[in-house]
Motif scaffolding. Structure first.
Motif, PDB file in Angstrom:
ATOM      1  N   PHE A   1      15.885 -34.979   5.014  1.00  0.00           N
ATOM      2  CA  PHE A   1      16.148 -33.693   5.669  1.00  0.00           C
ATOM      3  C   PHE A   1      17.434 -33.076   5.127  1.00  0.00           C
ATOM      4  CE2 PHE A   1      17.560 -30.879   9.066  1.00  0.00           C
ATOM      5  CZ  PHE A   1      16.376 -30.286   9.487  1.00  0.00           C
ATOM      6  N   LYS A   2      18.479 -33.878   5.019  1.00  0.00           N
ATOM      7  CA  LYS A   2      19.765 -33.393   4.521  1.00  0.00           C
ATOM      8  C   LYS A   2      19.668 -32.936   3.072  1.00  0.00           C
ATOM      9  CE  LYS A   2      24.584 -34.894   3.862  1.00  0.00           C
ATOM     10  NZ  LYS A   2      25.510 -36.049   3.972  1.00  0.00           N
ATOM     11  N   ALA A   3      18.877 -33.629   2.264  1.00  0.00           N
ATOM     12  CA  ALA A   3      18.780 -33.327   0.840  1.00  0.00           C
ATOM     13  C   ALA A   3      18.070 -32.008   0.558  1.00  0.00           C
ATOM     14  CB  ALA A   3      18.052 -34.461   0.121  1.00  0.00           C
ATOM     15  N   LEU A   4      17.175 -31.607   1.451  1.00  0.00           N
ATOM     16  CA  LEU A   4      16.372 -30.410   1.222  1.00  0.00           C
ATOM     17  C   LEU A   4      17.109 -29.127   1.576  1.00  0.00           C
ATOM     18  CD1 LEU A   4      12.949 -31.690   2.567  1.00  0.00           C
ATOM     19  CD2 LEU A   4      13.360 -30.852   0.252  1.00  0.00           C
ATOM     20  N   LYS A   5      16.774 -28.077   0.846  1.00  0.00           N
ATOM     21  CA  LYS A   5      17.222 -26.734   1.211  1.00  0.00           C
ATOM     22  C   LYS A   5      16.416 -26.283   2.432  1.00  0.00           C
ATOM     23  CE  LYS A   5      17.690 -25.617  -3.699  1.00  0.00           C
ATOM     24  NZ  LYS A   5      17.160 -24.777  -4.812  1.00  0.00           N
ATOM     25  N   PRO A   6      16.920 -25.346   3.220  1.00  0.00           N
ATOM     26  CA  PRO A   6      16.089 -24.766   4.278  1.00  0.00           C
ATOM     27  C   PRO A   6      14.806 -24.190   3.670  1.00  0.00           C
ATOM     28  CG  PRO A   6      18.364 -24.133   4.590  1.00  0.00           C
ATOM     29  CD  PRO A   6      18.301 -24.820   3.234  1.00  0.00           C
ATOM     30  N   GLY A   7      13.671 -24.527   4.250  1.00  0.00           N
ATOM     31  CA  GLY A   7      12.386 -24.111   3.700  1.00  0.00           C
ATOM     32  C   GLY A   7      11.811 -25.104   2.710  1.00  0.00           C
ATOM     33  N   GLY A   8      12.572 -26.161   2.404  1.00  0.00           N
ATOM     34  CA  GLY A   8      12.077 -27.168   1.483  1.00  0.00           C
ATOM     35  C   GLY A   8      11.051 -28.079   2.134  1.00  0.00           C
ATOM     36  N   PHE A   9      10.232 -28.721   1.308  1.00  0.00           N
ATOM     37  CA  PHE A   9       9.111 -29.515   1.796  1.00  0.00           C
ATOM     38  C   PHE A   9       9.309 -31.011   1.617  1.00  0.00           C
ATOM     39  CE2 PHE A   9       6.368 -25.636   0.921  1.00  0.00           C
ATOM     40  CZ  PHE A   9       6.297 -25.299   2.260  1.00  0.00           C
ATOM     41  N   TYR A  10       8.759 -31.754   2.564  1.00  0.00           N
ATOM     42  CA  TYR A  10       8.704 -33.214   2.543  1.00  0.00           C
ATOM     43  C   TYR A  10       7.222 -33.559   2.641  1.00  0.00           C
ATOM     44  CZ  TYR A  10      10.230 -37.967   4.097  1.00  0.00           C
ATOM     45  OH  TYR A  10      10.484 -39.318   4.226  1.00  0.00           O
ATOM     46  N   VAL A  11       6.641 -34.083   1.559  1.00  0.00           N
ATOM     47  CA  VAL A  11       5.206 -34.359   1.498  1.00  0.00           C
ATOM     48  C   VAL A  11       4.995 -35.871   1.468  1.00  0.00           C
ATOM     49  CG1 VAL A  11       3.055 -34.033   0.215  1.00  0.00           C
ATOM     50  CG2 VAL A  11       4.752 -32.189   0.298  1.00  0.00           C
ATOM     51  N   ILE A  12       4.205 -36.364   2.419  1.00  0.00           N
ATOM     52  CA  ILE A  12       3.971 -37.798   2.566  1.00  0.00           C
ATOM     53  C   ILE A  12       2.467 -38.059   2.585  1.00  0.00           C
ATOM     54  CG2 ILE A  12       4.339 -39.840   4.007  1.00  0.00           C
ATOM     55  CD1 ILE A  12       6.754 -38.446   5.221  1.00  0.00           C
ATOM     56  N   ALA A  13       2.027 -39.036   1.793  1.00  0.00           N
ATOM     57  CA  ALA A  13       0.633 -39.481   1.813  1.00  0.00           C
ATOM     58  C   ALA A  13       0.617 -40.972   2.112  1.00  0.00           C
ATOM     59  CB  ALA A  13      -0.039 -39.205   0.475  1.00  0.00           C
ATOM     60  N   ASP A  14      -0.400 -41.421   2.867  1.00  0.00           N
ATOM     61  CA  ASP A  14      -0.481 -42.855   3.154  1.00  0.00           C
ATOM     62  C   ASP A  14      -1.884 -43.238   3.599  1.00  0.00           C
ATOM     63  OD1 ASP A  14       0.420 -45.517   3.406  1.00  0.00           O
ATOM     64  OD2 ASP A  14       2.344 -44.823   4.181  1.00  0.00           O
ATOM     65  N   HIS A  15      -2.088 -44.561   3.722  1.00  0.00           N
ATOM     66  CA  HIS A  15      -3.364 -45.127   4.138  1.00  0.00           C
ATOM     67  C   HIS A  15      -3.433 -45.121   5.664  1.00  0.00           C
ATOM     68  CE1 HIS A  15      -3.245 -46.442   0.006  1.00  0.00           C
ATOM     69  NE2 HIS A  15      -2.210 -47.228   0.245  1.00  0.00           N
ATOM     70  N   ALA A  16      -4.503 -44.568   6.193  1.00  0.00           N
ATOM     71  CA  ALA A  16      -4.607 -44.353   7.636  1.00  0.00           C
ATOM     72  C   ALA A  16      -4.934 -45.630   8.393  1.00  0.00           C
ATOM     73  CB  ALA A  16      -5.672 -43.289   7.928  1.00  0.00           C
TER      74      ALA A  16
END
Length: 287
Positions: A205-220
């Motif tokens: 969260f701290k590393a991103l600019k406002p409006g930046g994205f964090y995309v996570i994929a995983d096995h359900a």
């Protein structure tokens, strides 16, 4: 809100995050197809494409050329390289990996269950002959970067970072320098590896600019299992992951369905009968 509407909102936010100096559109499908068809890509990556569906993934992320991205838990660099190709030479990509384990210390083992454990989960039997250890991630990333350069690929430079997931960036990069952070199919492992996920998500969260994205994929995993099957079935409950990420201040803006398989019973590491794993992809934004 419909998926299409969420995707439109997410794309708009990404353009804002990229800044006026990079006010251009995300790579269109034709450009993504061209990147994936590049003849210099390895046979191993092309085989991986069959399972990972990179055309759908890159379209879902909606990468704007010229941005700065961080790939957490980069491993062998499959995703890191795709980011570098998509972002192009005017941007930058960082691939983070955990420092090598002290050989004098025991290897991590599945920890006590977290969340609502499923008592039927059984550990996966270890192979009779352990596989050869993979190359260290920084070595793999440097090799990928060098091969793209030798092939004349107009890709973003890749910088390898060997740092803990809880503190993935040096101080000069840790605050509002990134447009995109990705974490592909490894969040579940953080349970038995003992990673402080709250600190990791706060760092993203701290590393991103406002409006930046964090995309996570995983096995359900199945409802109610939390992250308790981290070291057994290598799965995580989607709602559990989402709750942890949103606790850091992120807001969910899009859900990718292109890796979903509703027929997977989600009760084994490898589905029985054989079929693709049910997998989710979530895109969060830093407001």
């Amino acid at each position: 809100m419909t998926f299409k509407r969420r995707a439109m909102i997410a794309g708009t936010a990404f353009l804002l995050a990229a800044g006026s100096a990079m006010a251009q559109q995300p790579n269109p499908p034709a450009r993504i197809a061209e990147l994936l068809a590049s003849p210099d890509r390895s046979a191993a990556d092309r085989t991986n494409d069959q399972r990972r569906k990179p055309a759908d993934m890159l379209a879902f992320i909606a990468i704007v050329p010229g941005i700065t991205a961080l790939d957490l838990s980069a491993g062998g660099g499959y995703t890191t390289e795709l980011l570098a190709r998509s972002i192009g030479p005017t941007g930058a990509v960082y691939g983070q990996s955990r420092p090598p384990r002290d050989p004098n210390q025991p290897a991590p083992r599945p920890a006590a269950p977290e969340g609502n454990a499923n008592p039927t989960a059984a550990p996966v039997a270890a192979p009779a002959t352990p596989p050869a250890p993979p190359r260290p991630s920084p070595v793999a990333l440097a090799d990928r970067s060098a091969k793209m350069k030798a092939a004349g690929v107009a890709a973003a430079p890749i910088t390898a970072l060997s740092r803990p997931l809880e503190d993935p960036l040096p101080a000069e990069l840790a605050n509002g320098r990134f447009d995109l952070v990705t974490l592909m199919f490894n969040y579940h492992d953080l349970g038995f590896l003992g990673v402080d996920r709250a600190k990791m998500n706060a760092a993203a969260f701290k590393a991103l600019k406002p409006g930046g994205f964090y995309v996570i994929a995983d096995h359900a995993g199945r409802p109610g299992t939390g992250i308790s099957e981290s070291g057994t079935l290598h799965r995580i409950e989607e709602a559990f992951l989402r709750k942890e990420v949103e606790a850091a201040g992120f807001r969910l803006v899009a859900e990718g369905t292109f890796l979903r398989n509703p027929n997977d019973p989600r009760d084994k590491n490898t589905p029985d009968p054989p079929q693709p794993k049910d997998e989710f992809v979530l895109k969060f934004v830093k407001p």
